[in-house]
Design a protein around this motif. Structure first.
Motif, PDB file in Angstrom:
ATOM      1  N   CYS A 196    -111.131  58.477 -30.751  1.00 21.75           N
ATOM      2  CA  CYS A 196    -111.474  59.844 -30.646  1.00 21.75           C
ATOM      3  C   CYS A 196    -110.483  60.907 -29.885  1.00 21.75           C
ATOM      4  O   CYS A 196    -110.065  60.279 -28.891  1.00 21.75           O
ATOM      5  CB  CYS A 196    -113.080  60.089 -30.449  1.00 21.75           C
ATOM      6  N   GLY A 197    -110.094  62.032 -30.409  1.00 18.29           N
ATOM      7  CA  GLY A 197    -109.345  63.185 -29.636  1.00 18.29           C
ATOM      8  C   GLY A 197    -110.153  64.147 -29.687  1.00 18.29           C
ATOM      9  O   GLY A 197    -110.970  64.442 -30.681  1.00 18.29           O
ATOM     10  N   TRP A 198    -109.961  65.101 -28.482  1.00 13.46           N
ATOM     11  CA  TRP A 198    -110.646  66.408 -28.769  1.00 13.46           C
ATOM     12  C   TRP A 198    -109.644  67.580 -27.890  1.00 13.46           C
ATOM     13  O   TRP A 198    -108.871  67.141 -27.194  1.00 13.46           O
ATOM     14  CB  TRP A 198    -112.115  66.486 -27.955  1.00 13.46           C
ATOM     15  N   CYS A 199    -109.808  68.694 -28.233  1.00 13.33           N
ATOM     16  CA  CYS A 199    -109.039  69.715 -27.734  1.00 13.33           C
ATOM     17  C   CYS A 199    -110.067  70.915 -27.397  1.00 13.33           C
ATOM     18  O   CYS A 199    -110.706  71.480 -28.366  1.00 13.33           O
ATOM     19  CB  CYS A 199    -108.043  70.241 -28.602  1.00 13.33           C
ATOM     20  N   PRO A 200    -109.992  71.537 -26.177  1.00 10.77           N
ATOM     21  CA  PRO A 200    -110.867  72.630 -26.146  1.00 10.77           C
ATOM     22  C   PRO A 200    -110.430  73.816 -27.080  1.00 10.77           C
ATOM     23  O   PRO A 200    -109.253  73.799 -27.231  1.00 10.77           O
ATOM     24  CB  PRO A 200    -110.568  73.068 -24.607  1.00 10.77           C
ATOM     25  N   ARG A 201    -111.544  74.455 -27.475  1.00 12.92           N
ATOM     26  CA  ARG A 201    -111.521  75.311 -28.491  1.00 12.92           C
ATOM     27  C   ARG A 201    -110.605  76.756 -28.190  1.00 12.92           C
ATOM     28  O   ARG A 201    -109.994  77.149 -28.848  1.00 12.92           O
ATOM     29  CB  ARG A 201    -112.955  75.761 -28.978  1.00 12.92           C
TER      30      ARG A 201
END
Length: 260
Positions: free
Chosen positions: A178-183
């Protein structure tokens, strides 16, 4: 033979009707009597329908964007990502702040590929590209698996599979991550993304049967706000599901449950 993954049509509004006419008009625009695969469908910020598809003729492995401005009655090709051995696979669309994004796996060799994010400010006609994860970093290719992107008030979350696990043939090496980036950060800057370590079968708690690999993880939020991955499990008992919890602080994926 003329084929298309009709499940992708489910991503469109119900007003389209999921009709055979819709599918036939799309297929006749792409190519006649030839395989069309790795599709993804989205609604652009201007309301037009977009399709990413990959065809084999007249150019090999040509990834392209098709557009319909009349609810799927007619289609035209508006962009080509190129063709040849460096093909694009596993598309996933999403929109954010009236801008269109597309995740794609961009192959460098038959065995490795970069996980890339494309961005369009003109509803899919032109695109800019950034590499988020390079294939050589993990030594194996990564794929989106056409999964949906989770957009929360705080971040953009992307679940994916890679083939860096044990086993020599699909889908046994399949692992989920899983990967994520602050909006509020620039999604096109790879430094703003965080990634978990991948999780693989076999796990004594999750693989009591002959299971080959975990594929296509979809990120979801649990009722308590925890980030989860809902993945497909390749199993000798047929298609199963796996639920994994994402530990964002420690960047790990932990098995929770399986079903049915």
């Amino acid at each position: 033979m003329k084929t298309f993954a009709t499940l992708a049509l489910l991503a469109l509004p119900a007003t389209v009707g999921q009709s055979a006419d819709f599918k036939d008009s799309l297929l006749s625009t792409v190519v006649e009597e030839e395989l069309v695969d790795t599709p993804a469908i989205a609604v652009a910020p201007n309301g037009n329908f977009l399709v990413y598809a990959r065809r084999h003729k007249p150019l090999p492995n040509e990834g392209m964007i098709l557009e319909s401005a009349d609810m799927g009655k007619t289609w035209q090709k508006i962009h080509s990502f190129g063709s040849g051995p460096k093909a694009h696979y596993g598309p996933s669309f999403f929109t954010l702040d009236d801008e269109l994004y597309l995740f794609l796996l961009c192959y460098n060799t038959p065995d490795t590929g970069d996980l890339a994010l494309f961005k369009s400010r003109d509803n899919g006609h032109t695109w800019t590209k950034t590499i988020l994860v390079r294939g050589e970093d993990g030594g194996k290719r990564s794929t989106t698996g056409n999964g949906p992107i989770l957009v929360t008030p705080d971040r953009v979350v992307f679940g994916f599979s890679d083939w860096g696990g044990k086993g020599s043939s699909f889908p046994k090496p399949g692992r989920i991550a899983c990967g994520w980036c602050p909006r509020d950060k620039d999604l096109m800057d790879a430094r703003n993304w965080s990634w978990t370590e991948p999780l693989q079968i076999p796990d004594p708690n999750s693989a009591p049967h002959d299971e080959g690999g975990w594929l296509e993880p979809n990120p979801i939020l649990a009722p308590n706000g925890d980030l989860m991955l809902l993945a497909r499990v390749d199993s000798s008992e047929g298609e199963l599901g796996a639920i994994a919890r994402v530990d964002m602080e420690n960047k790990k994926v932990m098995f929770e449950d399986r079903f049915p």
